[in-house]
Structure formats: structure tokens, C-alpha cells
Design a protein around this motif. Structure first.
Motif, short mmCIF file in Angstrom:
data_model
loop_
_atom_site.label_atom_id
_atom_site.label_comp_id
_atom_site.label_asym_id
_atom_site.label_seq_id
_atom_site.Cartn_x
_atom_site.Cartn_y
_atom_site.Cartn_z
N PHE A 165 0.81 -1.22 0.00
CA PHE A 165 0.00 0.00 0.00
C PHE A 165 0.84 1.27 0.00
CE2 PHE A 165 -2.75 -3.21 2.00
CZ PHE A 165 -3.87 -3.10 1.20
N GLY A 166 2.17 1.13 -0.02
CA GLY A 166 3.02 2.32 -0.06
C GLY A 166 2.97 3.13 1.21
N ILE A 189 -2.77 5.90 1.91
CA ILE A 189 -2.43 4.84 0.95
C ILE A 189 -1.98 5.47 -0.38
CG2 ILE A 189 -3.41 3.00 -0.49
CD1 ILE A 189 -5.10 2.16 1.85
N ASN A 190 -0.90 4.97 -0.94
CA ASN A 190 -0.39 5.44 -2.23
C ASN A 190 -1.16 4.70 -3.33
OD1 ASN A 190 1.11 5.72 -4.66
ND2 ASN A 190 2.95 6.21 -3.49
N PRO A 191 -2.00 5.38 -4.10
CA PRO A 191 -2.83 4.69 -5.10
C PRO A 191 -2.01 4.07 -6.22
CG PRO A 191 -3.02 7.06 -5.35
CD PRO A 191 -2.25 6.83 -4.09
N THR A 194 -0.41 0.87 -4.78
CA THR A 194 -1.47 -0.12 -4.57
C THR A 194 -1.96 -0.69 -5.89
OG1 THR A 194 -2.15 1.08 -2.58
CG2 THR A 194 -3.70 -0.54 -3.46
N ALA A 195 -2.03 0.16 -6.92
CA ALA A 195 -2.46 -0.32 -8.24
C ALA A 195 -1.48 -1.35 -8.78
CB ALA A 195 -2.58 0.87 -9.20
N VAL A 196 -0.18 -1.10 -8.62
CA VAL A 196 0.82 -2.06 -9.08
C VAL A 196 0.66 -3.38 -8.33
CG1 VAL A 196 3.29 -2.57 -9.14
CG2 VAL A 196 2.47 -0.30 -9.78
N VAL A 239 5.81 11.58 -8.69
CA VAL A 239 4.39 11.51 -8.32
C VAL A 239 4.04 10.12 -7.79
CG1 VAL A 239 2.03 11.69 -9.18
CG2 VAL A 239 3.78 13.29 -9.98
N THR A 240 4.51 9.07 -8.47
CA THR A 240 4.11 7.71 -8.10
C THR A 240 4.82 7.21 -6.86
OG1 THR A 240 5.81 6.71 -9.52
CG2 THR A 240 3.65 7.17 -10.52
#
Length: 614
Positions: A165-166, A189-191, A194-196, A239-240
């Protein structure tokens, strides 16, 4: 002296070099199949090794090092033809949970403790194997292993929350603290991270379902890494904030040295003992499970030696504690491996692969590793066995829950000890209360058996009991209490016959208890008798001098009629007025030898002509 006495014996030489047993099986065909199985194993262990090293709090390359030298040594000196040793998920989480409070994971101090732990565990494993203690793993029940690994799976999930979740979970947080932190900072949470992780998880699940022959971990790693590269290219790394594993050193394992100082040994010895027990249980269990399929008999002591040597050597080649891997061992067998050369080929192939692909690890996101470990954690949970335990055994439920919650909220080594001790306590509780059944002579003509379902009532003077279980020091009180209750309930039942066919073992306290009970019954005017005592039990009673006190005439072998001997000792007055008459002797004579009076001739009951006709 014969020359053959001076030459190496054909019996002990294979024990010293166990690879001599399977070497004659090697031929051109087996070399080809072993090489193919080794290639598949190397491909599979590449992502697993990196994931397990991350799980253990070590640099990624240490997981690959653990799949090299230890795998070769275990293959040469173990007994299984298909067991593959190397890094495992349970050992990895155990190492991290036990040593992370002592040093910063990944630091030089942490690596030093891990190598010391590996060396000590190997020495203990080797010592146990040389001492022929392979049977000890049988005392660790399957319930303890399942509940321990389930707890470890939950710890794996908690340990990867930050990567998936970063989030920045504080180091060393407990299971409950981790999830409390997660819930309190869920908005952080880092979106992108989390997407990765989510895409990696989905790719792994779909690959495993629709393409089961393809290594799902590799597929998940490729898809997750490509998604991370795309997100960084589109939004920018600033950003990511997608963190990566970093480049792996494309080199052979470096020589290392465990720290054998008093301080390091003091810190790691308790953990090493738990790792020893866990790793040996895991390795021998896997070897036996595959041995059932392959038809090979596994030598538990030799496996102890092989695992011990693999960890001792591994600690000098930058490898952390290794054990048998169920996934890789099962895959090795399914791939057609014929000899342990497959595991050796796997290690050699892994070295070649590492030299080629090591630079690519800098593109491997930590979120991908977190997702893969989520899948690993889910695979550890044996839901089918857990459901069966909850349906069948209350005692096993207690063992499972104690071990599981100990793994979550206490040290992992304590969970193992707690589960094993509780299992042994419950076992001793069961064995300390042997089943004592009320039996009667089988009324079938010619039968010598005593049964619980004859439907016959009790004899007023002679009680007959069958004891199913050993009479040892732990069971003495239970058995003695039951024997005393016989005449407490019915004071006329001074005679007691024990059907001893179910007594497999008796120790000195048990024998002394029987002597005491025999004397007590003689003082009451009765006696203690035994039918069908097993040879081993009778041998102990003879050697200990207990037979003289019990009276050899009171022991009756199989197909004897003990009641015919006991019956004359009964009180004839009680028998004269007894209406039960469950023995054949009851119908023939009184206990004092006086023949029973023939029943009086029945009165003339002929009826009237009308009655006769009707």
C-alpha cells in the motif's frame, strides 16, 4: 584377521556418503530428465528466492544464495531423491520476526546474526541426525504445523502492508500494531503503489487458474513490473513514488563467516533451536509426503544430517537458514526428476540465470514483491484441514487456537513450543485415562471372549473389567481409583477379574499398584485375577518379582476358563440365593462343590378337556 574386515564395509559406506545409493541410477536418460527438472526449478526459485529474502529482512540476493550451496549439500547428503532445499516462507518470516527486534533488517549487524543463526541451526540439526533422533519430528503434530503456518501467513500479510500500500509502517511493529496503524492512516495509501500490487495479484491469480503449467510468480512479476514502468513513464516517479528492489549483484555467493562470539550465540541460540525444530519438521514431512508418491523410503536421521550440513556450509557462503521447499520439491517430482542431481542442476542453472538477469532487478517494484508474498501467504493456509479439525476434535481445536494466537501475539518460537507442549499434555491426559470397560463372558457356546454387549447382568461377587491402555505412572491413579470403586459400589464384589488383552505396557508404579490392589482384595476375602496378559507385560512382572505377590495361579492364558477357577472361591450362600446365574458353573454346582438341587417337579397342571382342546 580377514582382509574384508579392513576394507570399507558396504553397509556403512553409503551411510557416510549417501549419494552412493542413488548414483548407480544415473544414466543418459536420467541426466536429461534431471537437467530439465533442474531448469524448471531454477526458473521457479528465482522470484521465490528474492521474495523470501525480502520477507526475511535480507537483501534480495541472499534468497538466491540460500538456493545454491545448501541445495547441493542437502541433495548429496540427504536421503530423499526429490527433496529440494533452499529458502522457505515459514523460515523467512520466522527469521525476520525473531531477529528484527535485535538489529535493523538488512544491516551488517542483522546479516551477521542471521549467519550465526544459520550455523547454529545446522550444527544442532547435524548433532540430532548423528544421535539418531529423527523420530522426534513425529511429536510435532500436523495440527501444530498447520496452525503455526496459518499464523505465519497472517504475519506475512502484516509485514507486507507497507510494500503493498506504499505506507510507512514503523519498523518492528507487532501484528496488532501494524493493522492499527493501517486503519489509522488509511487515507495515506499510495494509489499508484497499490495499483501495481493489485494488478500483480490479479495477474498471478489468473495465471495460476488458466495457465497452471506456467510459473505464476514470474508472470505476476513481469506484468506488475510493466505496469510500474508505464505509471512512472506517464506520471513520473516524483508523483508515483514506486520503490524498487534495486539491482542484484551479478556474482557468485561471497564467502562469509558466522559470528561465534558469546554475545551473538546468546542472542541467536534460542531462535536457532526453534528454527532447527521447524526446519527439520518441514523437510522430513515434505520428503515423506513425496516418498509416498515415488515409493521411496525416507531415512529421517539421514535427512537431519543432510539438512544440518547444508546449513553449516551455507553459513559460510552468504546463505540464511534453508529447509525443504514443498512447492519446489513437488514441482521437482512432477517434472520427472529421477535423482538428486536435479536439485544440483537447479542450483547450477540458478547461478547462470543470476549472472544474466541480475541487472533487471532494479525494475522490480517492492509492491510486486508484496503482492507475490500475499499469494504465498494465502497458499500457506490449509482451509480444508482447519475445517476438518473444527468438525472432529475439540482438543485439536484448542491446540490449533493456542498455536495460532501465540504465533500472532507472541514470539514464533514460543508458538511452536506452546503447540508441541500442549499436544503432548493432551496426549498424556488421554493415555493417563485408559478406557475401562465392564465386560461379561460371551454366552456363545465354545467362546472364550469377554464382551461389553452380552446383555448379561453383573455377578454379585465377581466383577469383570477390561482395561484398554497402558498402566504407567501417569495412569496409576485413574486405574486404581476405578478398581477401588468396584467394591465401594457393591461391597460383595470382592473378586475382580481383569481382562488384560488391551494392556500393551506396564511400568514399575503400575505393577506396584496391582500388587497393592491384590493385597487389599485378599484382606477383604476376595482376590485379583488376570486373563490374557501379554508376554511383555508378564515378563516385566516376572523380572520385577511382582508375579510372586500377585500369585502366578491367578494368571490365565488365552482360551482358559478363569471363572471355573474363581467360582469355587465365591460365597456359596450368596450363590444359593442368586437369581442372576450368568456363568455355566452357576447352573451345575455351588461354589463349595455341593451339587445344586434339581428343581422340584412341576405340579400337575393338566387342565380340563376344554383347556386341552384349546
Amino acid at each position: 584377521m580377514k582382509l574384508t574386515h579392513l576394507l570399507p564395509s558396504a553397509q556403512w559406506l553409503p551411510r557416510l556418503f549417501p549419494f552412493l545409493r542413488w548414483w548407480p541410477r544415473v544414466n543418459r536418460s536420467s541426466l536429461r530428465t534431471d537437467a530439465i527438472a533442474g531448469l524448471i526449478g531454477a526458473i521457479v526459485v528465482l522470484p521465490q528466492g528474492v521474495a523470501f529474502a525480502t520477507l526475511a529482512g535480507l537483501p534480495p540476493q541472499y534468497g538466491l544464495y540460500a538456493a545454491m550451496i545448501p541445495a547441493v549439500i542437502a541433495a548429496l547428503f540427504g536421503s530423499s531423491w526429490h527433496l529440494v532445499s533452499g529458502p522457505t516462507n515459514v523460515i523467512s518470516i520466522f527469521v525476520f520476526a525473531s531477529l528484527s527486534p535485535l538489529a535493523e533488517p538488512g544491516s551488517a549487524e542483522y546479516i551477521r546474526l542471521v549467519l550465526t543463526l544459520t550455523f547454529l541451526a545446522g550444527v544442532m540439526q547435524l548433532a540430532m541426525g548423528l544421535a539418531r533422533m529423527g523420530a522426534l519430528v513425529n511429536f510435532i503434530s500436523h495440527t501444530v504445523i498447520v496452525s503455526f503456518t496459518t499464523g505465519a501467513a497472517c504475519l506475512i500479510l502484516a509485514a507486507q502492508v507497507n510494500n503493498f500500500f506504499g505506507m510507512d509502517v514503523p519498523r518492528g511493529s507487532s501484528f496488532s500494531d501494524t493493522w492499527a496503524f493501517f486503519l489509522a492512516h488509511i487515507t495515506h495509501i499510495n494509489p499508484y503503489v497499490t495499483a501495481v500490487g493489485a494488478v500483480t495479484l490479479l495477474a498471478g491469480v489468473l495465471c495460476r487458474k488458466y495457465f497452471p503449467k506456467f510459473p505464476y510468480m514470474i508472470a505476476a512479476m513481469l506484468v506488475g513490473s510493466l505496469v510500474a514502468v508505464a505509471l512512472n513513464a506517464f506520471f513520473g516517479h516524483d508523483v508515483t513514488h514506486i520503490a524498487t528492489v534495486g539491482a542484484l549483484p551479478g556474482s557468485l555467493p561471497e564467502l562469509s563467516r558466522p559470528d561465534l562470539s558469546a554475545d551473538s550465540i546468546k542472542k541467536t541460540l534460542p531462535v536457532a533451536l526453534a528454527v532447527t525444530i521447524l526446519a527439520l519438521t518441514e523437510a522430513v514431512s515434505i520428503a515423506r509426503a513425496i516418498g509416498v508418491k515415488s515409493g521411496q523410503r525416507i531415512d529421517g536421521n539421514q535427512e537431519f544430517i543432510g539438512q544440518g550440513l547444508s546449513n553449516v556450509f551455507g553459513s559460510f557462503f552468504s546463505a540464511y537458514a534453508a529447509s525443504g521447499s514443498f512447492n519446489r520439491s513437488g514441482l521437482n517430482y512432477e517434472s520427472g526428476a529421477k535423482t538428486p542431481l536435479a536439485a544440483i542442476f537447479s542450483a547450477l542453472t540458478l547461478i547462470a540465470i543470476l549472472l544474466l538477469v541480475a541487472p533487471l532487478a532494479q525494475y522490480l517494484p517492492l509492491a510486486v514483491m508484496g503482492a507475490i508474498l500475499f499469494m504465498v501467504a494465502y497458499g500457506l493456509i490449509d482451509l480444508e484441514y482447519i475445517r476438518s479439525v473444527f468438525k472432529t476434535s475439540r482438543q485439536e481445536i484448542v491446540v490449533m487456537l493456542v498455536t495460532f494466537f501465540s504465533a500472532l501475539f507472541a514470539d514464533l518460537e514460543f508458538a511452536i513450543y506452546a503447540g508441541v507442549l500442549l499436544s503432548l499434555m493432551l496426549y498424556l491426559t488421554r493415555t493417563s485415562r485408559p478406557l475401562i470397560l465392564d465386560v461379561k463372558p460371551d454366552p456363545t457356546e465354545g467362546s472364550y471372549h469377554y464382551s461389553v454387549d452380552t446383555g448379561l447382568p453383573d455377578c454379585p461377587q465377581l466383577k469383570m473389567l477390561r482395561i484398554n491402555g497402558s498402566i504407567f505412572f501417569g495412569a496409576v491413579d485413574h486405574v486404581h481409583r476405578n478398581l477401588e470403586e468396584v467394591d465401594e459400589v457393591n461391597h460383595r464384589q470382592k473378586h475382580l477379574l481383569i481382562v488384560a488383552s488391551g494392556i500393551n505396557f506396564i511400568d514399575m508404579p503400575g505393577a506396584e499398584m496391582l500388587v497393592q490392589e491384590s493385597r487389599r482384595r485378599r484382606m477383604l476375602g476376595g482376590g485379583l485375577y488376570f486373563y490374557r496378559v501379554k508376554n511383555e507385560v508378564q515378563k516385566l512382572l516376572d523380572q520385577g518379582g511382582y508375579m510372586a505377590s500377585l500369585g502366578k495361579e491367578n494368571f490365565f492364558p488365552v482360551k482358559a476358563r478363569p471363572v471355573s477357577y474363581i467360582y469355587p472361591k465365591l460365597d456359596s450362600e450368596i450363590c444359593r440365593h442368586c437369581k442372576v446365574k450368568i456363568f455355566r458353573d452357576c447352573h451345575e454346582r455351588l461354589p463349595n462343590g455341593e451339587p445344586r438341587q434339581a428343581p422340584a417337579a412341576p405340579a400337575d397342571t393338566r387342565g380340563t378337556e376344554h383347556d386341552v382342546k384349546n
